[in-house]
Design a protein around this motif. Structure first.
Motif, short mmCIF file in Angstrom:
data_model
loop_
_atom_site.label_atom_id
_atom_site.label_comp_id
_atom_site.label_asym_id
_atom_site.label_seq_id
_atom_site.Cartn_x
_atom_site.Cartn_y
_atom_site.Cartn_z
N ALA A 131 0.85 -1.19 0.00
CA ALA A 131 0.00 0.00 0.00
C ALA A 131 0.88 1.24 0.00
O ALA A 131 1.83 1.33 0.77
CB ALA A 131 -0.91 0.00 1.22
N VAL A 132 0.57 2.18 -0.88
CA VAL A 132 1.34 3.42 -0.94
C VAL A 132 0.43 4.58 -0.57
O VAL A 132 -0.65 4.74 -1.13
CB VAL A 132 1.93 3.64 -2.35
N ILE A 133 0.85 5.34 0.43
CA ILE A 133 0.11 6.54 0.81
C ILE A 133 0.75 7.72 0.09
O ILE A 133 1.94 7.99 0.25
CB ILE A 133 0.14 6.80 2.33
N LEU A 134 -0.05 8.37 -0.73
CA LEU A 134 0.45 9.46 -1.57
C LEU A 134 -0.25 10.75 -1.17
O LEU A 134 -1.46 10.74 -0.92
CB LEU A 134 0.14 9.11 -3.03
N GLY A 135 0.51 11.83 -1.11
CA GLY A 135 -0.14 13.10 -0.81
C GLY A 135 0.89 14.20 -0.68
O GLY A 135 2.08 13.92 -0.52
N PRO A 136 0.43 15.45 -0.76
CA PRO A 136 1.36 16.57 -0.63
C PRO A 136 1.89 16.66 0.80
O PRO A 136 1.33 16.05 1.71
CB PRO A 136 0.50 17.79 -0.97
N SER A 137 2.98 17.41 1.00
CA SER A 137 3.52 17.50 2.35
C SER A 137 2.51 18.17 3.26
O SER A 137 1.76 19.06 2.85
CB SER A 137 4.85 18.24 2.36
N GLY A 138 2.44 17.70 4.49
CA GLY A 138 1.48 18.23 5.44
C GLY A 138 0.11 17.58 5.37
O GLY A 138 -0.81 17.99 6.06
N CYS A 139 -0.03 16.52 4.55
CA CYS A 139 -1.36 15.90 4.42
C CYS A 139 -1.61 14.89 5.53
O CYS A 139 -2.71 14.37 5.66
CB CYS A 139 -1.53 15.25 3.06
N GLY A 140 -0.59 14.58 6.33
CA GLY A 140 -0.79 13.67 7.45
C GLY A 140 -0.33 12.25 7.17
O GLY A 140 -0.50 11.36 8.01
N LYS A 141 0.32 12.03 6.02
CA LYS A 141 0.68 10.65 5.66
C LYS A 141 1.74 10.06 6.58
O LYS A 141 1.62 8.90 7.00
CB LYS A 141 1.13 10.57 4.19
N THR A 142 2.75 10.87 6.94
CA THR A 142 3.78 10.36 7.85
C THR A 142 3.21 10.12 9.25
O THR A 142 3.51 9.12 9.90
CB THR A 142 4.96 11.34 7.90
N THR A 143 2.36 11.05 9.69
CA THR A 143 1.73 10.88 11.00
C THR A 143 0.93 9.59 11.05
O THR A 143 1.03 8.81 12.00
CB THR A 143 0.81 12.09 11.30
N LEU A 144 0.17 9.34 9.98
CA LEU A 144 -0.64 8.12 9.93
C LEU A 144 0.25 6.88 10.00
O LEU A 144 -0.01 5.94 10.75
CB LEU A 144 -1.49 8.10 8.65
N LEU A 145 1.35 6.91 9.24
CA LEU A 145 2.28 5.78 9.24
C LEU A 145 2.82 5.51 10.65
O LEU A 145 2.90 4.37 11.09
CB LEU A 145 3.44 6.07 8.29
N LYS A 146 3.19 6.59 11.33
CA LYS A 146 3.82 6.42 12.65
C LYS A 146 2.84 5.99 13.73
O LYS A 146 3.27 5.59 14.81
CB LYS A 146 4.51 7.72 13.07
N THR A 147 1.53 6.09 13.45
CA THR A 147 0.60 5.55 14.44
C THR A 147 0.63 4.02 14.42
O THR A 147 0.26 3.39 15.40
CB THR A 147 -0.86 6.01 14.19
#
Lengths: 324, 211
Positions: free
Chosen positions: A38-54
């Motif tokens: 699964a690849v989470i794609l989005g502009p910076s600040g969209c929350g993708k890294t935060t979601l990953l780290k949860t």
């Protein structure tokens, strides 16, 4: 470790950082089936890294649940939870005071494997990420190029053979040629041994090259979650369409692997049928089909893997779209 | 050459006094460094991990501007003359460089290495022991080295509050207008400071090699 890789499921996950006006992750409900890339794609600040780290609890959600293999991660000791998840980040984070082999051996040592076992595993992994062991085993991270460092980072994450791999823009700091190699190798690794992979990127080409499941995020929410081909055929919103460049279908098809629209060959297997290699992209396949072939055999060496037809590509595009 | 010969002559003829002074000096300095380390190494690690750390470091840095002579004068009214007073003054003197360097050393550890370690399933204690400490050691040791030089140098003032040390010889040289005696005392203090610094450098190499 023969058990099938676990599903990752987000249930209304919200994360608001202290002092922030709006939530970084704002109500994400999402299921990533076991074994999916699964690849989470989005502009910076969209929350993708935060979601990953949860997922590995480097960040605790403000509310909502994350289930891994059906188990609520909040109920698991975070140290134990993390041992089952490889983690690769853009900044690599190798330990500068340790050699390459000591870096890779970190988790096996933590779990108390014996020296002979660890040594074997380290050599195996250095080989898996295409570094010659004899030459690199005793080097320090600072003696390596950015791409080599990330290879070691990947080997370190794979050391305990985790069923889940979390990757946060792992190739963002690597030059373009090396990035393509690393993408190919990660895809090959996934083909050899399916793990549930969650891969964060803002690079659309990279996302299309790697994803079985593409998740587009914006402002802390999931904008659309679908297989790449389906998202390309039916972007859910104008934002998704713009982001993935849905109007440039040919370019995107070049990144999607033929397996995305592969269908069984049936009993006919004419050796003179036009064919493509199993590593080819849908773009390559489509060019041949537009040349007049009714169908293409997909071959891995002499083995017939299946067939590709225009109708099959359309079917695949529709199949995923309804699931989103 | 005259002075050198005189100094040598003084050193040879006053060996017992010199040895006593040297011993006192070493004991005082070592005790001060040991006590300051025991207080400031853990405090520095703690400060590096907490938001209040910054303000503690700022406050401690302010203490640094107080000259060592003033420090001695400060402790005198409370603790009187002698070893304890000198020791406490030297501990106060040794604390800032150790504390500040420890804080900076631990703050300076690559945050991504720490994040990777945590994500690999290391406990906080394992991260501290296996990742942060080895990476922080060089800067921590340079703080210890700095503190030891300051302490050994300032311990020459301990004589003013009756705590002995090489200051006894230096002061006697001054009062009796004996340049040779003055030179022997100063030279030994300087050599001791260099030796202390060298010892910490050796300790650093050993610790870094083993971690």
């Amino acid at each position: 470790m023969s058990a099938s890789p676990p599903e990752i499921r987000f249930d209304d996950v919200v994360k608001t950082f202290g002092g922030a006006a709006r939530a970084a992750v704002n109500g994400v409900t999402l299921s990533i089936p076991g074994g999916t890339f699964a690849v989470i794609l989005g502009p910076s600040g969209c929350g993708k890294t935060t979601l990953l780290k949860t997922v590995n609890r480097l960040i605790e959600p403000s509310s909502g649940f994350i289930f891994v293999g059906g188990v609520d991660t909040a109920s698991v000791d975070p140290v134990r939870l993390r041992r089952g998840m490889g983690y690769v980040i853009q900044n690599v984070g190798l330990f500068p005071h340790m050699t390459v082999s000591e870096n890779i051996a970190t988790v096996p040592r933590l779990v108390g494997q014996d020296d002979a076992q660890i040594r074997r595993r380290v050599d195996e992994l250095i080989d898996v990420v295409h570094l010659p062991p004899a030459e690199y085993r005793e080097r320090r991270p600072r003696a390596l190029s950015g791409g080599q460092q990330q290879r070691v980072g990947l080997a370190r994450a794979l050391a305990a053979d985790p069923p889940i791999l979390l990757m946060d823009e792992p190739f963002g700091a690597v030059d373009a040629i090396e990035r393509t190699h690393l993408q190919d190798e990660v895809a090959a690794l996934h083909a050899q041994r399916a793990r549930t992979v969650l891969f964060v990127t803002h690079d659309v080409d990279e996302a299309f090259r790697l994803a079985d499941l593409l998740i587009v995020m914006r402002d802390g929410r999931v904008e659309q979650s679908a297989p790449p081909l389906a998202m390309l055929a039916r972007p859910a919103t104008a934002f998704v369409s713009d982001l993935i460049g849905a109007d440039d279908v040919v370019r995107r098809l070049r990144a999607i692997h033929v397996s995305a629209a592969l269908e069984p060959a049936g009993e006919t297997d004419a050796a003179d049928e036009p064919s493509v290699d199993s590593h080819a992209s849908l773009g390559d396949a489509l060019s041949l089909l537009l040349d007049g072939a009714a169908r293409l055999a997909v071959r891995d060496g002499a083995d017939l893997r299946g067939v590709i037809t225009v109708a099959g590509i359309l079917r695949a595009a529709r199949r995923g779209a309804t699931a989103s | 050459m005259h002075l050198v010969a005189q100094s040598l002559d003084f050193a040879l003829s006053h060996r017992p006094e010199i040895v006593v002074a040297l011993r006192q000096h070493i004991a005082l300095s070592a005790a001060a460094i040991a006590a300051a380390s025991a207080i400031c190494l853990p405090l520095g690690v703690a400060a590096s991990r907490r938001p209040w750390g910054r303000s503690v470091i700022t406050a401690v840095n302010a203490v640094r501007v107080i000259p060592s002579l003033a420090l001695l004068a400060f402790v005198l009214p409370w603790l009187g003359l002698g070893f304890t007073s000198a020791l406490i003054a030297l501990i106060v003197l040794a604390c800032p460089p150790i504390l500040v360097n420890t804080d900076i050393a631990f703050r300076g550890v690559d945050q991504y290495a720490i994040e990777a370690a945590r994500a690999m399933g290391m406990s906080d204690a394992q991260i501290l022991l296996r990742v942060q400490t080895p990476l922080a050691l060089p800067v921590v040791f340079s703080g210890l080295r700095l503190a030891s030089i300051e302490v050994v140098a300032s311990a020459t003032l301990a004589t003013l509050i009756g705590a002995g040390g090489l200051g006894d010889i230096i002061m006697a040289g001054l009062e009796l207008e004996q340049p040779a005696e003055l030179l022997v005392g100063s030279l030994l203090a300087a050599l001791l400071a260099v030796a202390a610094a060298a010892a910490f450098s050796a300790g650093e190499r050993l610790a870094v090699a083993r971690s």
